[in-house]
Design a protein around this motif. Structure first.
Motif, short mmCIF file in Angstrom:
data_model
loop_
_atom_site.label_atom_id
_atom_site.label_comp_id
_atom_site.label_asym_id
_atom_site.label_seq_id
_atom_site.Cartn_x
_atom_site.Cartn_y
_atom_site.Cartn_z
N ASN A 114 0.87 -1.19 0.00
CA ASN A 114 0.00 0.00 0.00
C ASN A 114 0.91 1.23 0.00
N ALA A 115 1.10 1.79 -1.21
CA ALA A 115 2.06 2.89 -1.38
C ALA A 115 1.67 4.12 -0.55
N ASN A 116 0.38 4.27 -0.22
CA ASN A 116 -0.05 5.41 0.59
C ASN A 116 0.22 5.20 2.07
N GLY A 117 0.61 4.00 2.45
CA GLY A 117 0.89 3.72 3.87
C GLY A 117 -0.34 3.88 4.74
N VAL A 118 -1.47 3.35 4.26
CA VAL A 118 -2.70 3.40 5.06
C VAL A 118 -3.33 2.01 5.08
N GLN A 121 -2.84 -10.94 -5.59
CA GLN A 121 -3.38 -9.65 -6.06
C GLN A 121 -3.64 -8.72 -4.87
N ILE A 122 -3.36 -7.42 -5.10
CA ILE A 122 -3.51 -6.43 -4.03
C ILE A 122 -4.64 -5.46 -4.41
N ILE A 123 -5.50 -5.18 -3.46
CA ILE A 123 -6.56 -4.17 -3.70
C ILE A 123 -6.50 -3.17 -2.54
#
Ligand SMILES: N[C@@H](CCC(=O)N[C@@H](CS)C(=O)NCC(=O)O)C(=O)O
Length: 267
Positions: free
Chosen positions: A56-60, A69-71
């Protein structure tokens, strides 16, 4: 489809008290999805660790992982859960009710969520920060990449519930709950008579007021339909599994203390 689902490995990266995590856990439990918990400690800043930033590139939180798979983004995750898994449909069939469901969800994404973040930051997070060296806290806030978010955090840290940003955030949440109360005067659930993703989405924000000991805003008779809806959704089996069983006693104590500061700002 059901056999296929059983082979999927579903992991939720989440946090017990986080509103957007509660929203996704509610959808998972309403659908009866079997999932694995990967809980992150936000106070220890595990959501900013390099390993987590890879998912999670936003770090949240939350992040849903299904096999490889990532959502990300809780509203998108909830739509995915509704589309990908069998079990009760969590979006209405009727076109108008679908539009209504999306409107409740969009309002949370557009402002209600960040307003709730302001309330939490100005009280619960501030109490944690007050126990740390001031310079270290300010240095950490200075690392906030977005200049507007950085300025808001500084202001909330310095002034708490008296910060200029606080009143507007509280109004945003109270307006949302007033609109919910109006809608719930004529329907059982938010988008119509059936429970939907709109109810999963709104519940954590109303619940935040309950956790802060501020439930008088509906229990004093001013928002009777909201009160009735809250009791209904809390009686669903998903509530115990998605929300109640995750609540840490220590965090609830902190939220109750935070509520005492906010109570003075309520009419
Ligand atoms: N738009 C995102 C918001 C995610 C979000 O703000 N998550 C909060 C918890 S509810 C978080 O991780 N906060 C930690 C931080 O921002 O440092 C979503 O809906 O998934």
């Amino acid at each position: 489809r059901i056999e296929e689902e059983h082979r999927m490995a579903v992991t939720l990266h989440h946090n017990a008290m986080s509103t957007c995590s509660q929203k996704v856990r509610l959808a998972l439990e309403e659908k009866g999805v079997v999932w694995t918990s990967a809980e992150l400690n936000l106070i220890a800043r595990e959501h900013k660790a390099p390993e987590y930033l890879k998912v999670n590139a936003n770090g949240v939180v939350p992040t849903l992982q299904v096999d490889d798979q990532i959502i990300t983004e809780s509203s998108i995750i909830n739509e995915y859960i509704n589309d990908a898994f069998s079990g009760a449909a969590l979006m209405p069939v009727n076109a108008l009710e679908r539009a209504r469901a999306r409107s409740w969800i969009k309002q949370v994404d557009d402002g209600v969520h960040s307003a709730c973040g302001i309330l939490t930051y100005a009280t619960v997070m501030r109490a944690v920060m007050m126990s740390l060296p001031r310079d270290a806290v300010l240095a950490d806030i200075a690392k906030t990449p977005d200049p507007h978010a950085r300025a808001v955090r500084e202001s909330l840290f310095e002034h708490g519930v008296d910060a200029a940003e606080f009143g507007g955030a509280l109004d945003t949440l109270l307006d949302y709950m007033a609109a919910m109360n109006n809608a719930l005067a004529s329907t059982i659930c938010l988008a119509g008579d059936g429970f939907s993703l709109a109810d999963c989405c709104a519940l954590p924000y109303v619940l935040r007021f309950e956790h802060m000991g501020l439930s008088r805003i509906w229990s004093d008779g001013r928002r009777p339909h909201l009160h009735r809806w809250l009791r209904d959704v809390q009686a669903r089996p998903s509530f115990e599994l998605a929300v109640d069983k995750w609540m840490p006693a220590q965090a609830l104590g902190m939220f109750a203390m935070a509520g005492e500061q906010i109570a003075a700002k309520l009419n």
